[in-house]
Design a protein around this motif. Structure first.
Motif, PDB file in Angstrom:
ATOM      1  N   GLY A 112      -9.471 -16.825   1.536  1.00 44.86           N
ATOM      2  CA  GLY A 112     -10.514 -15.929   2.784  1.00 44.86           C
ATOM      3  C   GLY A 112      -9.916 -14.208   2.685  1.00 44.86           C
ATOM      4  O   GLY A 112     -10.799 -13.525   3.720  1.00 44.86           O
ATOM      5  N   ASP A 113      -8.868 -14.109   2.021  1.00 46.41           N
ATOM      6  CA  ASP A 113      -8.558 -12.481   1.904  1.00 46.41           C
ATOM      7  C   ASP A 113      -9.811 -11.388   2.016  1.00 46.41           C
ATOM      8  O   ASP A 113     -11.149 -11.845   0.843  1.00 46.41           O
ATOM      9  N   SER A 114     -10.455 -10.422   3.137  1.00 43.63           N
ATOM     10  CA  SER A 114     -11.511  -9.597   2.601  1.00 43.63           C
ATOM     11  C   SER A 114     -11.519  -8.633   1.234  1.00 43.63           C
ATOM     12  O   SER A 114     -12.400  -8.621   0.641  1.00 43.63           O
ATOM     13  N   CYS A 115     -10.109  -8.793   0.447  1.00 41.84           N
ATOM     14  CA  CYS A 115     -10.391  -7.255  -0.098  1.00 41.84           C
ATOM     15  C   CYS A 115     -10.767  -8.630  -1.886  1.00 41.84           C
ATOM     16  O   CYS A 115     -10.422  -7.874  -2.517  1.00 41.84           O
ATOM     17  N   GLY A 116     -10.791 -10.410  -1.762  1.00 42.53           N
ATOM     18  CA  GLY A 116     -10.944 -10.692  -2.905  1.00 42.53           C
ATOM     19  C   GLY A 116     -10.122 -10.473  -3.897  1.00 42.53           C
ATOM     20  O   GLY A 116      -8.220 -10.214  -3.851  1.00 42.53           O
ATOM     21  N   ASP A 117     -10.467 -10.673  -5.331  1.00 43.83           N
ATOM     22  CA  ASP A 117      -9.735 -10.236  -6.832  1.00 43.83           C
ATOM     23  C   ASP A 117      -9.435  -8.815  -7.046  1.00 43.83           C
ATOM     24  O   ASP A 117      -9.735  -7.823  -6.422  1.00 43.83           O
ATOM     25  N   LEU A 118      -7.772  -8.666  -6.639  1.00 43.24           N
ATOM     26  CA  LEU A 118      -7.181  -7.711  -7.498  1.00 43.24           C
ATOM     27  C   LEU A 118      -6.928  -7.436  -8.712  1.00 43.24           C
ATOM     28  O   LEU A 118      -6.349  -8.278  -9.329  1.00 43.24           O
ATOM     29  N   THR A 119      -7.535  -6.442 -10.187  1.00 43.67           N
ATOM     30  CA  THR A 119      -7.476  -6.063 -11.123  1.00 43.67           C
ATOM     31  C   THR A 119      -7.829  -4.868 -11.112  1.00 43.67           C
ATOM     32  O   THR A 119      -7.156  -3.956 -10.319  1.00 43.67           O
ATOM     33  N   LEU A 120      -6.802  -4.605 -12.232  1.00 46.68           N
ATOM     34  CA  LEU A 120      -6.061  -4.016 -12.892  1.00 46.68           C
ATOM     35  C   LEU A 120      -5.835  -3.472 -14.486  1.00 46.68           C
ATOM     36  O   LEU A 120      -5.928  -4.485 -14.764  1.00 46.68           O
ATOM     37  N   ASN A 121      -6.489  -2.144 -14.686  1.00 45.61           N
ATOM     38  CA  ASN A 121      -7.191  -2.072 -16.447  1.00 45.61           C
ATOM     39  C   ASN A 121      -5.947  -1.325 -17.245  1.00 45.61           C
ATOM     40  O   ASN A 121      -5.435  -0.622 -16.839  1.00 45.61           O
ATOM     41  N   GLN A 122      -5.956  -1.602 -18.514  1.00 43.74           N
ATOM     42  CA  GLN A 122      -5.109  -0.329 -19.258  1.00 43.74           C
ATOM     43  C   GLN A 122      -5.586   1.403 -18.949  1.00 43.74           C
ATOM     44  O   GLN A 122      -4.588   1.773 -19.234  1.00 43.74           O
ATOM     45  N   LEU A 123      -6.575   1.414 -18.094  1.00 46.51           N
ATOM     46  CA  LEU A 123      -6.267   2.862 -18.019  1.00 46.51           C
ATOM     47  C   LEU A 123      -6.192   3.584 -16.672  1.00 46.51           C
ATOM     48  O   LEU A 123      -5.404   4.639 -15.890  1.00 46.51           O
ATOM     49  N   GLY A 124      -5.260   2.033 -16.458  1.00 45.85           N
ATOM     50  CA  GLY A 124      -5.276   2.378 -14.702  1.00 45.85           C
ATOM     51  C   GLY A 124      -5.704   2.158 -13.278  1.00 45.85           C
ATOM     52  O   GLY A 124      -5.285   2.347 -12.409  1.00 45.85           O
ATOM     53  N   VAL A 125      -7.515   2.397 -13.868  1.00 42.48           N
ATOM     54  CA  VAL A 125      -8.733   1.399 -12.848  1.00 42.48           C
ATOM     55  C   VAL A 125      -8.297   0.866 -12.190  1.00 42.48           C
ATOM     56  O   VAL A 125      -7.895  -0.780 -12.276  1.00 42.48           O
ATOM     57  N   LYS A 126      -8.296   0.482 -10.131  1.00 36.54           N
ATOM     58  CA  LYS A 126      -7.900  -0.488  -9.967  1.00 36.54           C
ATOM     59  C   LYS A 126      -8.621  -0.736  -9.276  1.00 36.54           C
ATOM     60  O   LYS A 126      -9.733  -0.147  -8.726  1.00 36.54           O
ATOM     61  N   SER A 127      -9.075  -2.138  -8.598  1.00 38.21           N
ATOM     62  CA  SER A 127     -10.572  -2.604  -8.653  1.00 38.21           C
ATOM     63  C   SER A 127     -10.217  -3.835  -7.302  1.00 38.21           C
ATOM     64  O   SER A 127      -9.488  -5.048  -7.880  1.00 38.21           O
ATOM     65  N   PRO A 128     -10.437  -3.650  -5.958  1.00 41.60           N
ATOM     66  CA  PRO A 128     -10.846  -2.326  -5.512  1.00 41.60           C
ATOM     67  C   PRO A 128     -10.124  -1.451  -5.438  1.00 41.60           C
ATOM     68  O   PRO A 128      -9.787  -1.821  -4.834  1.00 41.60           O
ATOM     69  N   ALA A 129     -11.548  -0.505  -5.652  1.00 42.19           N
ATOM     70  CA  ALA A 129     -10.989   0.689  -5.051  1.00 42.19           C
ATOM     71  C   ALA A 129      -9.806   1.604  -3.727  1.00 42.19           C
ATOM     72  O   ALA A 129      -9.628   2.350  -3.898  1.00 42.19           O
ATOM     73  N   THR A 130     -10.576   1.013  -2.477  1.00 46.93           N
ATOM     74  CA  THR A 130     -10.090   1.453  -1.498  1.00 46.93           C
ATOM     75  C   THR A 130     -10.024   0.224  -0.191  1.00 46.93           C
ATOM     76  O   THR A 130     -10.223  -0.915  -0.658  1.00 46.93           O
ATOM     77  N   GLY A 131      -8.808   1.299   0.182  1.00 45.70           N
ATOM     78  CA  GLY A 131      -7.671   0.060   1.124  1.00 45.70           C
ATOM     79  C   GLY A 131      -7.335  -1.067   0.575  1.00 45.70           C
ATOM     80  O   GLY A 131      -6.618  -1.405   1.852  1.00 45.70           O
ATOM     81  N   CYS A 132      -7.525  -1.764  -0.353  1.00 47.01           N
ATOM     82  CA  CYS A 132      -7.361  -2.697  -0.865  1.00 47.01           C
ATOM     83  C   CYS A 132      -5.312  -3.016  -1.540  1.00 47.01           C
ATOM     84  O   CYS A 132      -4.409  -4.041  -1.458  1.00 47.01           O
ATOM     85  N   TRP A 133      -5.561  -1.826  -1.898  1.00 46.05           N
ATOM     86  CA  TRP A 133      -4.215  -1.166  -3.377  1.00 46.05           C
ATOM     87  C   TRP A 133      -3.682  -0.355  -1.777  1.00 46.05           C
ATOM     88  O   TRP A 133      -2.354   0.246  -1.883  1.00 46.05           O
TER      89      TRP A 133
END
Length: 133
Positions: A112-133
């Motif tokens: 039930g974490d409010s951030c949900g899935d944490l993703t990272l791609n080869q360009l270094g783009v993180k999602s969600p972008a704010t407050g979860c990383w």
């Protein structure tokens, strides 16, 4: 020898006891949510570290093979993670020759974490972008 007799006023009254119980309940009501939020943030940080570790392994594979396609399966890549992080996050990847996306999905008690899935791609783009990383 003098004997001291207990007076009828010795001990605690019911009102005094109820005041102490109320104070403890108020303190617990404030402390427990704060503790739970701290635990949630700690688990999220462990999940983010795991996603980053898998991403680094994929980058090492690309350095030697010039392709992400040779990456091993998710279970082998997840061995780079702390075993405690894997109790609360499931790690998966999507790869092709030149791109990848690593996803950490909250599971179990942490689902039930409010951030949900944490993703990272080869360009270094993180999602969600704010407050979860």
């Amino acid at each position: 020898m003098k004997h001291i007799k207990a007076s009828p006023e010795s001990g605690f009254s019911l009102i005094e006891l109820m005041v102490v119980v109320a104070i403890i309940a108020i303190i617990a009501g404030i402390a427990l949510p704060s503790y739970n939020e701290h635990v949630r943030k700690t688990r999220r940080a462990a999940g983010a570290a795991c996603v980053t570790a898998v991403s680094l392994r994929l980058e090492r594979i690309y350095t030697t093979d010039l392709s992400y396609a040779a990456a091993p399966d998710d279970a082998v890549l997840a061995a780079a993670c702390d075993p405690d992080a894997l109790k609360y996050y499931s790690i998966s990847k999507v790869v092709d020759a030149k791109t990848y996306t690593v996803t950490g999905t909250p599971i179990g008690a942490h689902s039930g974490d409010s951030c949900g899935d944490l993703t990272l791609n080869q360009l270094g783009v993180k999602s969600p972008a704010t407050g979860c990383w």
